[in-house]
Design a protein around this motif. Sequence first.
Motif, mmCIF file in Angstrom:
data_model
loop_
_atom_site.group_PDB
_atom_site.id
_atom_site.type_symbol
_atom_site.label_atom_id
_atom_site.label_comp_id
_atom_site.label_asym_id
_atom_site.label_seq_id
_atom_site.Cartn_x
_atom_site.Cartn_y
_atom_site.Cartn_z
ATOM 1 N N VAL A 31 0.824 -1.211 0.000
ATOM 2 C CA VAL A 31 0.000 0.000 0.000
ATOM 3 C C VAL A 31 0.859 1.263 0.000
ATOM 4 O O VAL A 31 0.816 2.074 -0.924
ATOM 5 N N THR A 32 1.674 1.434 1.038
ATOM 6 C CA THR A 32 2.421 2.680 1.192
ATOM 7 C C THR A 32 3.661 2.735 0.312
ATOM 8 O O THR A 32 4.214 3.812 0.086
ATOM 9 N N GLY A 33 4.128 1.598 -0.158
ATOM 10 C CA GLY A 33 5.339 1.584 -0.962
ATOM 11 C C GLY A 33 6.610 1.764 -0.148
ATOM 12 O O GLY A 33 7.703 1.847 -0.698
ATOM 13 N N GLU A 34 6.462 1.781 1.158
ATOM 14 C CA GLU A 34 7.633 1.979 2.010
ATOM 15 C C GLU A 34 8.429 0.675 2.166
ATOM 16 O O GLU A 34 7.832 -0.407 2.260
ATOM 17 N N ALA A 35 9.711 0.798 2.236
ATOM 18 C CA ALA A 35 10.532 -0.388 2.457
ATOM 19 C C ALA A 35 10.365 -0.863 3.894
ATOM 20 O O ALA A 35 10.196 -0.058 4.816
ATOM 21 N N ALA A 36 10.405 -2.183 4.076
ATOM 22 C CA ALA A 36 10.249 -2.750 5.410
ATOM 23 C C ALA A 36 11.404 -2.321 6.305
ATOM 24 O O ALA A 36 12.509 -2.039 5.833
ATOM 25 N N ALA A 37 11.116 -2.271 7.623
ATOM 26 C CA ALA A 37 12.144 -1.887 8.582
ATOM 27 C C ALA A 37 13.225 -2.961 8.685
ATOM 28 O O ALA A 37 14.392 -2.659 8.935
ATOM 29 N N LEU A 38 12.846 -4.201 8.492
ATOM 30 C CA LEU A 38 13.775 -5.307 8.685
ATOM 31 C C LEU A 38 13.996 -6.059 7.393
ATOM 32 O O LEU A 38 13.172 -6.033 6.483
ATOM 33 N N ALA A 39 15.112 -6.780 7.377
ATOM 34 C CA ALA A 39 15.388 -7.647 6.239
ATOM 35 C C ALA A 39 14.594 -8.942 6.370
ATOM 36 O O ALA A 39 14.227 -9.361 7.474
ATOM 37 N N GLY A 40 14.319 -9.556 5.258
ATOM 38 C CA GLY A 40 13.672 -10.861 5.241
ATOM 39 C C GLY A 40 14.373 -11.749 4.243
ATOM 40 O O GLY A 40 15.297 -11.314 3.541
ATOM 41 N N LEU A 41 13.967 -13.000 4.195
ATOM 42 C CA LEU A 41 14.481 -13.906 3.183
ATOM 43 C C LEU A 41 13.649 -13.745 1.915
ATOM 44 O O LEU A 41 12.496 -13.338 1.989
ATOM 45 N N PRO A 42 14.207 -14.086 0.763
ATOM 46 C CA PRO A 42 13.378 -14.144 -0.434
ATOM 47 C C PRO A 42 12.198 -15.071 -0.143
ATOM 48 O O PRO A 42 12.384 -16.185 0.369
ATOM 49 N N PHE A 43 11.028 -14.592 -0.427
ATOM 50 C CA PHE A 43 9.819 -15.234 0.054
ATOM 51 C C PHE A 43 8.746 -15.125 -1.015
ATOM 52 O O PHE A 43 8.618 -14.090 -1.660
ATOM 53 N N GLY A 44 8.010 -16.187 -1.237
ATOM 54 C CA GLY A 44 6.922 -16.108 -2.196
ATOM 55 C C GLY A 44 5.804 -17.035 -1.818
ATOM 56 O O GLY A 44 6.047 -18.088 -1.231
ATOM 57 N N PRO A 45 4.580 -16.668 -2.122
ATOM 58 C CA PRO A 45 3.472 -17.575 -1.855
ATOM 59 C C PRO A 45 3.509 -18.729 -2.844
ATOM 60 O O PRO A 45 3.974 -18.582 -3.976
ATOM 61 N N PHE A 46 3.062 -19.873 -2.391
ATOM 62 C CA PHE A 46 2.989 -21.044 -3.253
ATOM 63 C C PHE A 46 1.633 -21.038 -3.947
ATOM 64 O O PHE A 46 0.602 -20.945 -3.296
ATOM 65 N N ASP A 47 1.657 -21.136 -5.253
ATOM 66 C CA ASP A 47 0.410 -21.085 -6.023
ATOM 67 C C ASP A 47 -0.033 -22.498 -6.370
ATOM 68 O O ASP A 47 0.589 -23.168 -7.192
ATOM 69 N N PRO A 48 -1.095 -22.978 -5.741
ATOM 70 C CA PRO A 48 -1.501 -24.372 -5.949
ATOM 71 C C PRO A 48 -1.922 -24.653 -7.391
ATOM 72 O O PRO A 48 -1.911 -25.802 -7.818
ATOM 73 N N ASP A 49 -2.281 -23.624 -8.130
ATOM 74 C CA ASP A 49 -2.671 -23.865 -9.513
ATOM 75 C C ASP A 49 -1.468 -23.886 -10.442
ATOM 76 O O ASP A 49 -1.389 -24.689 -11.358
ATOM 77 N N GLY A 50 -0.537 -22.960 -10.179
ATOM 78 C CA GLY A 50 0.547 -22.789 -11.136
ATOM 79 C C GLY A 50 1.716 -23.721 -10.935
ATOM 80 O O GLY A 50 2.374 -24.110 -11.900
ATOM 81 N N HIS A 51 2.009 -24.101 -9.708
ATOM 82 C CA HIS A 51 3.271 -24.779 -9.451
ATOM 83 C C HIS A 51 3.096 -26.271 -9.277
ATOM 84 O O HIS A 51 2.299 -26.713 -8.470
ATOM 85 N N ARG A 52 3.904 -27.015 -10.022
ATOM 86 C CA ARG A 52 3.777 -28.461 -9.944
ATOM 87 C C ARG A 52 4.474 -29.020 -8.708
ATOM 88 O O ARG A 52 3.981 -29.944 -8.079
ATOM 89 N N THR A 53 5.636 -28.466 -8.352
ATOM 90 C CA THR A 53 6.312 -28.903 -7.130
ATOM 91 C C THR A 53 6.835 -27.677 -6.393
ATOM 92 O O THR A 53 7.005 -26.607 -6.971
ATOM 93 N N PHE A 54 7.104 -27.860 -5.111
ATOM 94 C CA PHE A 54 7.648 -26.763 -4.304
ATOM 95 C C PHE A 54 8.968 -26.287 -4.879
ATOM 96 O O PHE A 54 9.245 -25.099 -4.945
ATOM 97 N N GLU A 55 9.802 -27.253 -5.264
ATOM 98 C CA GLU A 55 11.136 -26.868 -5.690
ATOM 99 C C GLU A 55 11.076 -25.991 -6.931
ATOM 100 O O GLU A 55 11.796 -24.987 -7.027
ATOM 101 N N LEU A 56 10.217 -26.341 -7.864
ATOM 102 C CA LEU A 56 10.071 -25.506 -9.057
ATOM 103 C C LEU A 56 9.570 -24.122 -8.673
ATOM 104 O O LEU A 56 10.005 -23.111 -9.234
ATOM 105 N N ALA A 57 8.660 -24.080 -7.707
ATOM 106 C CA ALA A 57 8.130 -22.787 -7.281
ATOM 107 C C ALA A 57 9.232 -21.934 -6.653
ATOM 108 O O ALA A 57 9.335 -20.733 -6.915
#
Lengths: 324, 324
Positions: A31-57
Amino acid sequence: MTSIVIGLSAVIIAVRDGEAVALTVRPHDAVTGEAAALAGLPFGPFDPDGHRTFELAVRAFVREQTRFELGFVEQLYTFGDKGRDAPLADVGAGGARVISVGYLALTPQAATTQAPDTFWTPIARFFPWEDWRRGRPALIDEVLVPPLLRWATSEERLARARLLFALDGSPWNEERVLERYELLYEAGLAPEAARDRERARGRPAEEPAAYAPAFGEPMLSDHRRILATGLGRLRGKLKYRPVAFELMAPEFTLSQLQRTVEAVAGVALHKQNFRRTLERTDLVEGLGRLHAETGGRPAELFRFRRELVRAGPAPGLALPRLRD
Amino acid sequence: MTSIVIGLSAVIIAVRDGEAVALTVRPHDAVTGEAAALAGLPFGPFDPDGHRTFELAVRAFVREQTRFELGFVEQLYTFGDKGRDAPLADVGAGGARVISVGYLALTPQAATTQAPDTFWTPIARFFPWEDWRRGRPALIDEVLVPPLLRWATSEERLARARLLFALDGSPWNEERVLERYELLYEAGLAPEAARDRERARGRPAEEPAAYAPAFGEPMLSDHRRILATGLGRLRGKLKYRPVAFELMAPEFTLSQLQRTVEAVAGVALHKQNFRRTLERTDLVEGLGRLHAETGGRPAELFRFRRELVRAGPAPGLALPRLRD
DNA sequence: TCAAAAGTGTTATCCTTACACCCATGT
DNA sequence: ACATGGGTGTAAGGATAACACTTTTGA
């Protein structure tokens, strides 16, 4: 009924300038476009329709977010504790229960095509007590131990603290990264602990802004826990699978290899014995060519005999410790 | 968007009469009330509202389904491949993507309060090629190898088959249970493979009714894969953590311990060397009392020094192999 | 008295550890 | 020539693997 969202997080480790580093991101608020205060790991939601396996995702979202291709990838652990699922949970998943599936990936430092807002961050920033290469870190006794001992009111807690932080002469076990982080979290010394407690009470807690650096820099969500799991797993795996070579360029000197292993394991190794055990395994092959650069005598270049992995269950490296 | 359902599966292993057994269930169809054609693992959906952690959820549904309390529990792996999520997916989750989180649990044979429709099934029924205690199983060369070689049309496939099934004098590695099962699945020799292919084409395939016993009894859903993961993990862990004692009664003779380890690892061990290495670890303590029962000379009773686990990172057992 | 299972000794070999020492290059 | 890093040799101690042998019970 609460819906379930699966989040994939990647612990991507490399070694740069003799330091173990992890790829981190500072996501922007949708919403605000502000950068987070803390660092995180590369992170993504798993799409049950698009991804055949976790590793590919995992490979797909890392490619998108950080613009490079992963080589070695393995599943770490699936975290599902209520009360540990924090801010990223809300992004695009109002009130859902978030399950994190953590992945470990290794890459030689060469692969440095980065996207904006992604950073190689020294792992020591998050776990400053884990680097014993130059002996026992002073901050353990000076900063960590006093509050830990105040917290250790039972015999059992005291024994855990002694064991994990090598107090009273008990030996340092470099693999127990996660258990050490969990101990600090339980003792309330990890800044994330206070945040999670607030959230559990329904208050939308702020990310901790100020913190004592000796307790390590906090991360978004449960990412520091996942990073600890990844580092611990890697330190263990070094010893029984030839994963260290996933962190090396195709050609390297034995000293470079040793320094890489030392950076990851966080301990100093005995040069001669490290080399001798390497020889016996036949994991590397001398190339006959030399590498001049460092000041002293030029070193021979070696390569990892990758064909061994195909041919059977290849062993890891011995970690003959230097001093204590 | 497809919703996500998390299924928890438990690999619960015990040793009975010198055989490694796993707890299996034959679930009844919710509509017809008919018992399933195949065995499955104890399985329960994860309730994001009710359960605080996965481990608590596993303990709870195992208690309900099988009426006993688990001791040792650890997470195995999270399976999310599309096309491997089979029939149980449909029970209460129309068309959802099912993610299985597998757990490993160990129990001494004492704990045998069972519910109806649950059975201790010898693991050898599912993986008959895994028992090398009486030498190389004949069925490997007689039944498995011919179709495997027909399938192994590339150098790479051939090398994998040779390595995993110890062909042409390559040594047997008892830990690679999952890889062997996956190879048979890929080669189309596991009955589940045909079923999953049919389902992937949208046809509601029947569970395989007839199958060659040498390829192992198939299981519901991806449960045989999870069982393979559990057995492989246990075989590996035996060697570096004292988990074997989770399968023993509080008091036992060294021969009983050895036979338990042999049943799980699927290899015969060298008696004297097994005992000597045990001695050096100090994991067990003689009780001075004897145990008469078996016909020959009575053996001394021992107990596991469980206090060692608390006091530090306790080692596992050596597995000094007998013959080849 | 014999079979069955428990338990003891001993040796060769390999691996790890801990030393001390020599080599090749740039400044 | 000397500092810096690369590389080698060797001996002691401990762990493993492979032998063969004795002891105690029940049938």
